[in-house]
Enzyme design. Structure first.
Site, PDB file in Angstrom:
ATOM      1  N   ARG A  68      -1.396   7.848  12.682  1.00 21.84           N
ATOM      2  CA  ARG A  68      -2.800   7.676  13.103  1.00 21.84           C
ATOM      3  C   ARG A  68      -2.894   7.735  14.612  1.00 21.84           C
ATOM      4  NH1 ARG A  68      -5.660   3.791   9.552  1.00 21.84           N
ATOM      5  NH2 ARG A  68      -5.222   4.576   7.465  1.00 21.84           N
ATOM      6  N   ARG A 128      -9.887   2.576  -1.046  1.00 18.62           N
ATOM      7  CA  ARG A 128     -10.370   1.183  -1.071  1.00 18.62           C
ATOM      8  C   ARG A 128     -11.777   1.072  -1.647  1.00 18.62           C
ATOM      9  NH1 ARG A 128      -8.345  -1.412   4.558  1.00 18.62           N
ATOM     10  NH2 ARG A 128      -6.731   0.104   5.025  1.00 18.62           N
ATOM     11  N   SER A 160      -8.578   6.719   6.831  1.00 23.46           N
ATOM     12  CA  SER A 160      -9.113   5.700   5.918  1.00 23.46           C
ATOM     13  C   SER A 160     -10.423   5.076   6.387  1.00 23.46           C
ATOM     14  CB  SER A 160      -8.021   4.653   5.690  1.00 23.46           C
ATOM     15  OG  SER A 160      -8.440   3.689   4.781  1.00 23.46           O
TER      16      SER A 160
END
Ligand code: G1P
Length: 566
Positions: free
Chosen positions: A27, A297, A121
């Site tokens: 990331r 999620r 994400s």
């Protein structure tokens, strides 16, 4: 087939020393990938080179993204480099769109060697946001540390990469595109697949779709509101929940994947999924859910905004697995949770006589447990649950699990949660995040805290806060030994466990693109149902006070409080 073979070019490059993947992939700020010379190419070459040449030649890989800014550019480079490096076939979601669970599912279905997922994400998208590259292996799940370490080692000495710069694909056209290359690896194929279909077929064999459809349609229908947060989940929600399972089209909002997620964080919690929370508070809907950028999620809300803590959600799904037909066929072999997740799952495991494994934070640690048949259901407090149907977290699976439970039990979300607490007791839980902390301050704070809590004298420490007393039962820096391959992962967080089943955990996030994020987790257990109605932060106040005092986090970081509380 193209008329002229496409050239394969070797490009000289200079290595970077900071391409170590974190909790789940590499990331960085998007601008790092965009502006640092060959930053993307170097990492992709390192990923491809980590696969043995014999395994690579002619194999299949899956590629998908959550649709965030820079994904299309990155996919083009990945295609050109995969071709040049001997990958035989790439399977890519239409327009580059595939949720993380869909990638995991497709890898398994077509027996691919692995997959690359472009996502950060829950983090902001757009030129000023974050970008990330995850690499999942042949089992469909995030690769273990042995693989990411290898990728990192390669990246540190990389001097060249190979690429077919003239190779162009049409990401919007479903079906096969074949290319003749100017090297020995040929032909190279790209297959553009529908983003939803393969994954939908897997879900059809897991859940009783007619029972869920019965719940969502008809005169007594459960009114639901699903917020895809302008991430990857829009097409999945529309096709699966609306078209397939009959939820009215207006149940689903923010269903168009946007490169910047509409300028908001695609983070399904009470801080960022506020429009869902507000809508649910109005009382019209009985069930609400939101997803993150890449669909791993989820957050569940009941009527009037009743919040289901993710650790509770995991335990509740565990206790109700018989509501899901899949588990009648496969059986339930075991459960797993990350060490930061509340121990509500243990209480269910105990009653169901099912073993419960504790792992470090990060989905990659569940892979071996599931592959070896030890684990049927797993999850993390970070709003993630999954089962052995794939090898990654799966937000929509969890939502369908909840709808199956509601259909079978004919209760509201709140009744299901309260019944669960009454039966198993309530694990009060919360997490404090201190984001954008100066990395050195965070490092030294953790180093000193580790020295304090691992000192022999700490084992007999007692703390009094108001009229609450806590005696240390165990304190350590958490090391994990994988029960399957015996590999050891050290220093995964600092734990203080008290004799009354309370816990405090401290760790540094492994997903920050800049600076550091300190996470403090607190948990306590309450058996008495007459005390199940309290605010978690009030119950956990004394533990938080101990955590702040021990770590001195405010003094050490110059912060006055956490950025986010979940
Ligand atoms: C966070 C979550 C963790 C999750 C990971 C990847 O990692 O806490 O549960 O597996 O993102 O989605 P962290 O930033 O805490 O290292």
């Amino acid at each position: 087939m193209e008329a002229n073979p496409i050239p394969v070019v070797t490009v000289q490059t200079a290595p970077y020393d900071d391409q170590k993947p974190g909790t789940n992939g590499l990331r960085r700020k998007t601008i790092v990938f965009e502006s640092r010379r060959n930053y993307l190419q170097n990492f992709i070459q390192s990923v491809l080179s980590s696969i043995d040449l014999r395994d690579r030649q002619g194999c299949t890989m899956v590629v998908g993204s959550d649709g965030r800014y820079f994904s299309r550019t990155a996919i083009e480079v990945i295609v050109q480099m995969a071709a040049a490096n001997g990958i035989g076939r790439l399977v890519i979601g239409q327009n580059g769109i595939l949720s993380t669970p869909a990638v995991s599912c497709i890898i398994q279905k077509i027996k691919a060697i692995g997959g690359i997922i472009l996502t950060a994400s829950t983090k902001l998208g757009g030129p000023g946001g974050d970008f990330g590259i995850k690499f999942n292996g042949a089992n469909g799940g995030p690769t273990p540390d042995s693989v990411t370490d290898k990728i990192f080692q390669i990246s540190k000495t990389l001097e060249e990469y190979t690429i077919c710069p003239d190779l162009r694909i049409d990401l919007s056209r479903l079906g096969r595109q074949v290319f003749d290359l100017e090297n020995k690896f040929k032909p190279f194929r790209v297959e553009i697949v529908d983003s939803v279909d393969i994954y939908l077929n897997v879900l059809r064999n897991i859940f009783d779709f007619s029972a869920i459809k019965g719940l969502l349609t008809g005169p007594n229908q459960l009114k639901i509101r699903i917020d895809a947060m302008n991430g990857v989940m829009g097409p999945y929600v529309r096709k699966i929940l609306c078209e397939e399972l009959g939820a009215p089209a207006n149940s689903a909002v923010n269903c168009v994947p946007l490169e910047d997620f509409g300028g908001k964080l695609p983070d399904p919690n009470l801080t960022y999924a506020t429009s869902l929370l507000e809508a649910m508070k109005a009382g019209e809907h009985g069930f609400g859910a939101a997803f993150d950028g890449d669909g791993g999620r989820y957050m569940i809300l009941g009527q009037n905004g009743f919040f289901v803590n993710p650790s509770d959600s995991l335990a509740i799904i565990a206790a109700n697995l018989p509501c899901i037909p899949y588990f009648h066929q496969t059986g339930v072999h075991g459960f797993a949770r990350s060490m930061a997740t509340s121990s509500a799952l243990e209480r269910v495991g105990k009653v169901m006589k099912v073993p419960v494994y504790e792992t470090p934070v990060g989905w990659k640690f569940f892979g071996n447990l599931i592959d070896s048949g030890r684990c049927s259901l797993c999850g993390e407090e970070s709003f993630a649950t999954g089962s052995d149907h794939i090898r990654d977290k799966d937000g929509l699976w969890a939502v369908l699990a909840w709808l199956s439970i509601i259909a079978a039990r004919k209760q509201t979300v709140e009744e299901i949660v309260r019944d669960h607490w009454a039966r198993f007791g309530r694990n009060y839980y919360c997490r404090f995040d201190y984001e954008e902390v100066e990395p050195r301050a965070a490092f030294f704070m953790m180093r000193d805290l580790e020295a304090t809590i691992t000192d022999k004298s700490f084992a007999s420490q007692q703390f009094a806060v108001g009229n609450h007393f806590y005696s240390v039962d165990k304190a350590d820096s958490y090391d994990y030994t994988d029960p399957v391959d015996g590999s050891i992962t050290k220093r995964q967080g600092l734990r203080i466990i008290f004799s009354n089943n309370s816990r405090i955990i401290f760790r540094l996030s492994g997903t920050s693109s800049t600076a550091a994020t300190v996470r403090i987790y607190a948990e306590s257990f309450e058996k008495d149902p007459s005390k199940h109605n309290r605010e978690p932060q009030a119950v956990l106040g004394p533990l938080i006070a101990i955590a702040l005092k021990l770590s001195q986090i405010h003094d050490r970081t110059g912060r006055r409080g956490p950025t986010v509380i979940t």
